[in-house]
Write a protein that holds these residues in place. Structure first.
Motif, PDB file in Angstrom:
ATOM      1  N   GLY A  57       0.779  -1.227   0.000  1.00 24.12           N
ATOM      2  CA  GLY A  57       0.000   0.000   0.000  1.00 24.12           C
ATOM      3  C   GLY A  57       0.814   1.282   0.000  1.00 24.12           C
ATOM      4  N   GLN A  58       2.135   1.165  -0.051  1.00 23.39           N
ATOM      5  CA  GLN A  58       3.012   2.340  -0.034  1.00 23.39           C
ATOM      6  C   GLN A  58       3.643   2.543  -1.409  1.00 23.39           C
ATOM      7  N   ALA A  59       3.644   3.795  -1.890  1.00 26.29           N
ATOM      8  CA  ALA A  59       4.310   4.109  -3.149  1.00 26.29           C
ATOM      9  C   ALA A  59       5.816   3.976  -2.979  1.00 26.29           C
ATOM     10  N   LYS A  60       6.471   3.463  -3.995  1.00 21.31           N
ATOM     11  CA  LYS A  60       7.921   3.265  -3.968  1.00 21.31           C
ATOM     12  C   LYS A  60       8.586   4.177  -4.993  1.00 21.31           C
ATOM     13  N   ASN A  61       9.905   4.115  -5.077  1.00 18.78           N
ATOM     14  CA  ASN A  61      10.681   5.012  -5.933  1.00 18.78           C
ATOM     15  C   ASN A  61      10.836   4.483  -7.354  1.00 18.78           C
ATOM     16  N   VAL A  62       9.741   3.988  -7.917  1.00 19.69           N
ATOM     17  CA  VAL A  62       9.725   3.505  -9.293  1.00 19.69           C
ATOM     18  C   VAL A  62       8.421   3.952  -9.928  1.00 19.69           C
ATOM     19  N   LEU A  63       8.504   4.444 -11.143  1.00 14.29           N
ATOM     20  CA  LEU A  63       7.281   4.689 -11.903  1.00 14.29           C
ATOM     21  C   LEU A  63       7.516   4.391 -13.359  1.00 14.29           C
ATOM     22  N   TRP A  64       6.420   4.153 -14.051  1.00 16.26           N
ATOM     23  CA  TRP A  64       6.464   3.809 -15.467  1.00 16.26           C
ATOM     24  C   TRP A  64       5.703   4.851 -16.259  1.00 16.26           C
ATOM     25  N   LEU A  74      11.328   4.817 -14.488  1.00 13.95           N
ATOM     26  CA  LEU A  74      12.245   5.698 -13.772  1.00 13.95           C
ATOM     27  C   LEU A  74      12.450   5.089 -12.402  1.00 13.95           C
ATOM     28  N   VAL A  75      13.700   4.826 -12.074  1.00 14.41           N
ATOM     29  CA  VAL A  75      14.060   4.045 -10.894  1.00 14.41           C
ATOM     30  C   VAL A  75      15.148   4.787 -10.125  1.00 14.41           C
ATOM     31  N   TYR A  76      14.968   4.912  -8.810  1.00 13.56           N
ATOM     32  CA  TYR A  76      16.053   5.461  -8.006  1.00 13.56           C
ATOM     33  C   TYR A  76      17.096   4.374  -7.817  1.00 13.56           C
ATOM     34  N   ASN A  77      18.320   4.664  -8.226  1.00 11.39           N
ATOM     35  CA  ASN A  77      19.427   3.718  -8.146  1.00 11.39           C
ATOM     36  C   ASN A  77      20.216   4.013  -6.867  1.00 11.39           C
ATOM     37  N   HIS A  78      20.061   3.174  -5.858  1.00 10.96           N
ATOM     38  CA  HIS A  78      20.719   3.391  -4.572  1.00 10.96           C
ATOM     39  C   HIS A  78      22.241   3.337  -4.685  1.00 10.96           C
ATOM     40  N   SER A  79      22.756   2.537  -5.603  1.00  7.97           N
ATOM     41  CA  SER A  79      24.210   2.403  -5.755  1.00  7.97           C
ATOM     42  C   SER A  79      24.866   3.676  -6.275  1.00  7.97           C
ATOM     43  N   THR A  80      24.199   4.320  -7.231  1.00  7.05           N
ATOM     44  CA  THR A  80      24.790   5.519  -7.848  1.00  7.05           C
ATOM     45  C   THR A  80      24.221   6.812  -7.302  1.00  7.05           C
ATOM     46  N   GLY A  81      23.099   6.734  -6.592  1.00  4.03           N
ATOM     47  CA  GLY A  81      22.456   7.945  -6.085  1.00  4.03           C
ATOM     48  C   GLY A  81      21.808   8.768  -7.173  1.00  4.03           C
ATOM     49  N   ALA A  82      21.438   8.120  -8.272  1.00  2.52           N
ATOM     50  CA  ALA A  82      20.830   8.798  -9.419  1.00  2.52           C
ATOM     51  C   ALA A  82      19.457   8.201  -9.713  1.00  2.52           C
ATOM     52  N   ILE A  83      18.684   8.913 -10.502  1.00  3.10           N
ATOM     53  CA  ILE A  83      17.442   8.378 -11.034  1.00  3.10           C
ATOM     54  C   ILE A  83      17.754   7.884 -12.443  1.00  3.10           C
ATOM     55  N   ASP A  84      17.553   6.591 -12.662  1.00  3.56           N
ATOM     56  CA  ASP A  84      17.821   5.983 -13.962  1.00  3.56           C
ATOM     57  C   ASP A  84      16.537   5.905 -14.773  1.00  3.56           C
ATOM     58  N   MET A  85      16.634   6.204 -16.057  1.00  5.83           N
ATOM     59  CA  MET A  85      15.536   5.958 -16.984  1.00  5.83           C
ATOM     60  C   MET A  85      15.905   4.697 -17.737  1.00  5.83           C
TER      61      MET A  85
END
Length: 114
Positions: A57-64, A74-85
């Protein structure tokens, strides 16, 4: 599971959550997240909804988003600290990574090219 964003208020609530999480854990993307949201709204296919990943029920750091009939994540990449498309989905090829250091002109140019 994914939540379909069909109302501005739903998108606003998602963005509030993203901004709160970014302020606490990902300060290097909290500004670019606003530009990316605008770019997605600008370029998304009219007949397609933006979809947000949810878990328990919680929104996460990914959307399409679908642009020119192509699905992107669009995904938050924890390893790089960037938002990846990424192409197609979460595991797809990373087409571009964005941080607060990414010039807004690069965001516009990239989305215009899709």
């Amino acid at each position: 599971m994914a939540l379909t964003v069909t109302e501005v208020e739903e998108l606003r609530n998602y963005l509030i959550g993203v901004m709160e999480r970014a302020d606490h854990h990902a300060g290097n993307v909290h500004e670019i997240a606003l530009a990316l949201m605008g770019a997605m709204i600008w370029r998304k296919d009219e007949d397609q909804d933006i979809r947000v990943m949810t878990r328990d029920g919680q929104a996460k750091n990914v959307l399409w988003v679908v642009i020119n009939s192509q699905r992107y994540a669009l995904v938050y990449n924890h390893s790089t600290g960037a938002i990846d498309m990424r192409e197609d989905g979460i595991q797809g090829n990373t087409l571009k990574s964005f941080t607060n250091a990414t010039p807004l002109s690069d965001v516009r140019q990239f989305f215009a090219s899709l």
